[in-house]
Design an enzyme around this catalytic site. Structure first.
Site: not given
Ligand code: MRU
Length: 366
Positions: A53-55, A90, A203, A244, A254-255
């Site tokens: 996960r993570g963009a 996603r 996370q 993201d 973002n999250k």
């Molecule tokens: O749902 P996730 O864990 O994929 O969400 C991740 C985030 O929101 C991060 O802050 C975002 O992807 C930036 S990662 C460099």
């Protein structure tokens, strides 16, 4: 970054030259488990289930998913099928589309017999680019950390608050928001990080705390709602988060919960920075609240919590009453007006159309 002294990226090609290795992030921090992906479907499942996960890492995994698809069938229809399947994994992180568009651009003009090698080459280049981008973001953000430290008279510790995980686990290496933390800590700055737990998938508590701990960066995990209180008491010097998808006008997805931190930061005069790799800019949209698709995930991510029992066994238990529905919004949008600055690989700019165009003039409409 290093895990138990070993330099480790979050994604790699195995020594057989084709299967793709990743870390099962659903098992951290209880177990550090590497997993091999050998089909495009497995890559898609890894993204959907948040094994990765993570963009930026979502984009890199999708790129390798195309490589795996091409090994099975490198025809035009197979390429389109793989792109469509991976694109649907996603909805919020735009890096997924950036990576898949790049794969399509490189592969489409080629003959099928040339596609496998070209796909692996492009996916590897994309990963190396991510690492270079993050390192550069880290260096630009480090200057902001140093300014904040100077403003504080270099006394006590620099208290930084972050939300979710924008570390090396979310990217190929370094991370975006966490890159300057590693650089600052290595440079001897007395840094301390407030780590938002980041419900419902935790996370922050699970991944950011683990990453920072591995690197020896002092940190404290806090419940998601604590940040405002700490800011009111002068205990946060700056906030920095990842993103993201950021619009051409600087609105930041973002999250979930990031927006509330930005509001609290504004109310308390605390700088709120966003670490923004350029592949995370969606140049096609302006209004984040109206135009960024916000993922909604299974309610069980909210109703059930996973943890380690005293016996060492990892278990999942339900915490909500039977029959109570749960709505699980995974992201929110922080309007540009609440963002002190965007930190990109090309430097720092205001969160605005002009700010972004000053660093990326090639994006200015002709
Ligand atoms: O749902 P996730 O864990 O994929 O969400 C991740 C985030 O929101 C991060 O802050 C975002 O992807 C930036 S990662 C460099």
């Amino acid at each position: 970054m290093k895990v138990q002294g070993e330099p480790t990226r979050s994604i790699w090609v195995e020594s057989d030259g084709w299967t793709v290795g990743v870390i099962d992030q659903t098992r951290l921090p209880h177990a550090f488990v590497k997993v091999k992906l050998s089909t495009a479907e497995e890559a898609g499942r890894a993204i959907r289930s948040m094994l990765v996960r993570g963009a930026p890492l979502i984009g890199a995994t999708a790129a390798y998913g195309v490589c795996l698809a091409m090994r099975e069938d490198a025809s035009d229809p197979a390429l389109e099928t793989a792109l469509t399947m991976l694109r649907a994994t996603r909805p919020t992180a735009v890096n997924l589309h950036w990576a898949l568009d790049g794969m399509r651009r490189v592969l489409t003009p080629l003959r099928p017999s040339e596609r496998v090698a070209a796909a692996y080459r492009h996916a590897a280049a994309l990963c190396d680019e991510d690492v270079a981008i993050n390192r550069a973001i880290g260096e630009h953000a480090l200057k902001l950390f140093q300014d904040a430290w100077d403003r504080k008279g270099r006394k006590g510790r620099l208290n930084v608050l972050t939300h979710c995980n924008a570390g090396w686990l979310a990217t190929v290496d370094w991370g975006t928001a966490l890159a300057p933390m590693y650089l600052a800590h290595d440079a001897g700055m007395p840094l301390h990080v407030w780590v938002d737990e980041t419900r419902p998938r935790n996370q922050g508590a699970v991944l950011t705390a683990w990453e920072l701990g591995q690197h020896g960066v002092p940190h404290t995990v806090i419940a998601d709602n604590v940040g405002g209180h700490l800011m009111q008491h002068g205990d946060v010097d700056l906030c920095i988060v990842g993103t993201d998808r950021t619009t051409a006008h600087g609105d930041v997805a973002n999250k979930i919960g990031t927006y509330l931190k930005a509001l609290a930061a504004k109310d308390n005069g605390v700088p709120f920075y966003v670490a923004l790799p350029s592949p995370t800019v969606d140049w096609t949209i302006q209004d984040g609240v109206r135009q960024i698709p916000i993922e909604q995930r299974e309610g069980t991510e909210l109703s059930d919590v996973t943890g380690r029992l005293p016996s060492g066994e990892v278990a999942t238990v339900r915490i909500t009453p039977p029959g109570s529905p749960a709505a699980n919004y995974a992201f929110d949008v922080t309007p540009a007006r609440l963002v002190t600055a965007l930190i990109t690989e090309r430097g720092v700019c205001p969160a605005s159309e002009e700010g972004l165009l000053s660093l990326f003039p090639e994006r200015r409409p002709a």
